[in-house]
Design a protein around this motif. Sequence first.
Motif, PDB file in Angstrom:
ATOM      1  N   THR A   1       0.836  -1.191   0.000  1.00  0.00           N
ATOM      2  CA  THR A   1       0.000   0.000   0.000  1.00  0.00           C
ATOM      3  C   THR A   1       0.873   1.242   0.000  1.00  0.00           C
ATOM      4  O   THR A   1       1.821   1.336   0.799  1.00  0.00           O
ATOM      5  N   ALA A   2       0.562   2.173  -0.885  1.00  0.00           N
ATOM      6  CA  ALA A   2       1.265   3.461  -0.937  1.00  0.00           C
ATOM      7  C   ALA A   2       0.264   4.579  -0.696  1.00  0.00           C
ATOM      8  O   ALA A   2      -0.791   4.629  -1.331  1.00  0.00           O
ATOM      9  N   GLU A   3       0.582   5.449   0.255  1.00  0.00           N
ATOM     10  CA  GLU A   3      -0.218   6.643   0.518  1.00  0.00           C
ATOM     11  C   GLU A   3       0.352   7.783  -0.323  1.00  0.00           C
ATOM     12  O   GLU A   3       1.530   8.133  -0.193  1.00  0.00           O
ATOM     13  N   LEU A   4      -0.473   8.351  -1.191  1.00  0.00           N
ATOM     14  CA  LEU A   4      -0.018   9.394  -2.098  1.00  0.00           C
ATOM     15  C   LEU A   4      -0.619  10.740  -1.705  1.00  0.00           C
ATOM     16  O   LEU A   4      -1.783  10.815  -1.299  1.00  0.00           O
ATOM     17  N   ALA A   5       0.161  11.792  -1.848  1.00  0.00           N
ATOM     18  CA  ALA A   5      -0.305  13.158  -1.586  1.00  0.00           C
ATOM     19  C   ALA A   5      -0.135  13.989  -2.845  1.00  0.00           C
ATOM     20  O   ALA A   5       0.912  13.946  -3.497  1.00  0.00           O
ATOM     21  N   PHE A   6      -1.189  14.744  -3.179  1.00  0.00           N
ATOM     22  CA  PHE A   6      -1.194  15.589  -4.364  1.00  0.00           C
ATOM     23  C   PHE A   6      -1.431  17.036  -3.950  1.00  0.00           C
ATOM     24  O   PHE A   6      -1.767  17.328  -2.797  1.00  0.00           O
ATOM     25  N   ALA A   7      -1.308  17.929  -4.920  1.00  0.00           N
ATOM     26  CA  ALA A   7      -1.447  19.351  -4.628  1.00  0.00           C
ATOM     27  C   ALA A   7      -2.896  19.780  -4.449  1.00  0.00           C
ATOM     28  O   ALA A   7      -3.165  20.790  -3.790  1.00  0.00           O
ATOM     29  N   SER A   8      -3.843  19.032  -5.021  1.00  0.00           N
ATOM     30  CA  SER A   8      -5.251  19.409  -4.919  1.00  0.00           C
ATOM     31  C   SER A   8      -6.113  18.150  -4.982  1.00  0.00           C
ATOM     32  O   SER A   8      -5.655  17.108  -5.463  1.00  0.00           O
ATOM     33  N   PRO A   9      -7.365  18.224  -4.501  1.00  0.00           N
ATOM     34  CA  PRO A   9      -8.236  17.050  -4.558  1.00  0.00           C
ATOM     35  C   PRO A   9      -8.462  16.530  -5.974  1.00  0.00           C
ATOM     36  O   PRO A   9      -8.495  15.323  -6.208  1.00  0.00           O
ATOM     37  N   LEU A  10      -8.612  17.426  -6.946  1.00  0.00           N
ATOM     38  CA  LEU A  10      -8.832  16.986  -8.323  1.00  0.00           C
ATOM     39  C   LEU A  10      -7.617  16.246  -8.856  1.00  0.00           C
ATOM     40  O   LEU A  10      -7.738  15.215  -9.520  1.00  0.00           O
ATOM     41  N   LEU A  11      -6.427  16.775  -8.567  1.00  0.00           N
ATOM     42  CA  LEU A  11      -5.207  16.101  -9.002  1.00  0.00           C
ATOM     43  C   LEU A  11      -5.070  14.740  -8.318  1.00  0.00           C
ATOM     44  O   LEU A  11      -4.592  13.782  -8.929  1.00  0.00           O
ATOM     45  N   ALA A  12      -5.491  14.648  -7.061  1.00  0.00           N
ATOM     46  CA  ALA A  12      -5.413  13.372  -6.339  1.00  0.00           C
ATOM     47  C   ALA A  12      -6.310  12.329  -7.000  1.00  0.00           C
ATOM     48  O   ALA A  12      -5.916  11.175  -7.197  1.00  0.00           O
ATOM     49  N   PHE A  13      -7.530  12.739  -7.336  1.00  0.00           N
ATOM     50  CA  PHE A  13      -8.489  11.808  -7.943  1.00  0.00           C
ATOM     51  C   PHE A  13      -8.001  11.332  -9.311  1.00  0.00           C
ATOM     52  O   PHE A  13      -7.969  10.134  -9.602  1.00  0.00           O
ATOM     53  N   GLU A  14      -7.601  12.277 -10.157  1.00  0.00           N
ATOM     54  CA  GLU A  14      -7.204  11.923 -11.518  1.00  0.00           C
ATOM     55  C   GLU A  14      -5.786  11.346 -11.566  1.00  0.00           C
ATOM     56  O   GLU A  14      -5.504  10.436 -12.345  1.00  0.00           O
ATOM     57  N   GLY A  15      -4.888  11.881 -10.748  1.00  0.00           N
ATOM     58  CA  GLY A  15      -3.506  11.410 -10.763  1.00  0.00           C
ATOM     59  C   GLY A  15      -3.363   9.972 -10.281  1.00  0.00           C
ATOM     60  O   GLY A  15      -2.617   9.186 -10.853  1.00  0.00           O
ATOM     61  N   ALA A  16      -4.093   9.627  -9.207  1.00  0.00           N
ATOM     62  CA  ALA A  16      -4.031   8.259  -8.694  1.00  0.00           C
ATOM     63  C   ALA A  16      -4.549   7.267  -9.735  1.00  0.00           C
ATOM     64  O   ALA A  16      -4.010   6.179  -9.905  1.00  0.00           O
ATOM     65  N   ALA A  17      -5.617   7.665 -10.433  1.00  0.00           N
ATOM     66  CA  ALA A  17      -6.151   6.788 -11.481  1.00  0.00           C
ATOM     67  C   ALA A  17      -5.147   6.619 -12.621  1.00  0.00           C
ATOM     68  O   ALA A  17      -4.995   5.526 -13.177  1.00  0.00           O
ATOM     69  N   ALA A  18      -4.430   7.680 -12.972  1.00  0.00           N
ATOM     70  CA  ALA A  18      -3.435   7.604 -14.041  1.00  0.00           C
ATOM     71  C   ALA A  18      -2.272   6.696 -13.645  1.00  0.00           C
ATOM     72  O   ALA A  18      -1.745   5.931 -14.468  1.00  0.00           O
ATOM     73  N   ILE A  19      -1.875   6.766 -12.378  1.00  0.00           N
ATOM     74  CA  ILE A  19      -0.811   5.877 -11.898  1.00  0.00           C
ATOM     75  C   ILE A  19      -1.290   4.424 -11.930  1.00  0.00           C
ATOM     76  O   ILE A  19      -0.562   3.521 -12.352  1.00  0.00           O
ATOM     77  N   ALA A  20      -2.525   4.206 -11.504  1.00  0.00           N
ATOM     78  CA  ALA A  20      -3.071   2.850 -11.479  1.00  0.00           C
ATOM     79  C   ALA A  20      -3.127   2.243 -12.872  1.00  0.00           C
ATOM     80  O   ALA A  20      -2.850   1.051 -13.054  1.00  0.00           O
ATOM     81  N   LYS A  21      -3.473   3.034 -13.879  1.00  0.00           N
ATOM     82  CA  LYS A  21      -3.535   2.514 -15.245  1.00  0.00           C
ATOM     83  C   LYS A  21      -2.178   2.017 -15.714  1.00  0.00           C
ATOM     84  O   LYS A  21      -2.085   1.033 -16.454  1.00  0.00           O
TER      85      LYS A  21
END
Length: 436
Positions: A246-266
């Motif tokens: 499990t990796a806990e990720l932190a982003f600059a904004s909620p929108l970036l967190a939602f979309e960025g995590a999905a992009a990493i998962a892909k």
Amino acid sequence: MATSRILTFKGAFEGSDSATLTLAFVPPGVDIFNKVFPIAWKVLTISGTKSSTPLVWNDVFGGSRVDVNPNTETAISDEYEPVTLHQTTNLLLDNTRRPPAYHFSEPVTSQDPTTAEVVNRAGKYVDIGSGYITGSDPNTEFNTVLVWRSVPDSSTVDISYTPVLTIWANLPGVTESQVLLQAPNVTPLWQGDLTKTLGSNLTFTVSRKGGRLVVDGPKIFPGLATASAQGVEKKIVTEHPAANYTAELAFASPLLAFEGAAAIAKQLVQHYYPIKVIHQVCSTQARLELGLPLFVSCNEAEQDVLNAIKRLPNTYGKVFISGHSASTLLLIEDWIEKWSEINPASRQWFDATAVNVANTNAAFDGTNGDAFAKANPDELEIGKGVNGIADPATVPNGNGLVITDVEAAAPAAQETKFRSVRRAGGSRRPALPFGA
């Protein structure tokens, strides 16, 4: 990371008794024995107490053009191409050559990350095979296990499949590589999805009990592994997740967190990880939970996450790993899973084959104190980056400003190995950005 299984068949007969086994992959789906037909993968004769030569199966998918002998129904793959999930390739016919020659185009990324596609562009009906490739050299050997008969021009076939191994005994007239045009009218001695078994070495014991021929094979865990069927259910082929990271990720904004995590998962899906993305609404945090294939360590999974972060487009901004954890499956009892946490300072974190006993197996037996000292976050120079990940370039921060790219200095190999981020919570030190 490819899933692989090594199958060994052992006889437990008395005297000269024997049995001839037909092995085929029969994935679930409405098109089985209609448009797609299993092939007699192996035909084995087991006698006495002898063991068969080990058989290897893996999920290194490939598509092929198949020639089926009209007299014997034996299938031979002439041309083939490795095709992974999230890829597509075209089967082409070069009419300028004499005789005309079939070939495959270079696979490219497809729209669907859960399929491996072959498109018939030959301008005629073609039999297309599905199978797997053995050996480190992609051209070593292609093993055909399914065939789509008379695929029309411009039609697409998903050559990924659920490896449901099916074993019959003493089928009359069936030879190896023969297309099974209809389901045998006898009950299989054993049937199961190879990705739902624990361990890579599987043993099948063939014997008689009360005069009845039986095959004792590995235990199947139907509720735990990911099932699939080509063309019916989508799938990601993977080892049974006997451990997770499990990796806990932190982003600059909620929108970036939602979309960025999905992009990493892909990106990670392409490495055959079963993965969960967990994100709280209006939070700048996201969590990735990866099921680890057998023989893949927590450290390897973390490096894959780091590489995925590194490949993110700049539009996702900075990404921090603020914490990590892992656990391993101990046992399954009455459908209850019992897991044990993996210590990031243990050898088990870096070596998937190690067994953690009372958390005493610290990496390198605790003798490399200098390396652990270099991993102390207080000693990392802010702005130099961690694990070689640089800040993204010119990223809007929402206030009309931009973040300018700062090249990261890659740490030495020894430092990289031990620069493991701290778990979320319980630490007085701030989490360091991967790229800050």
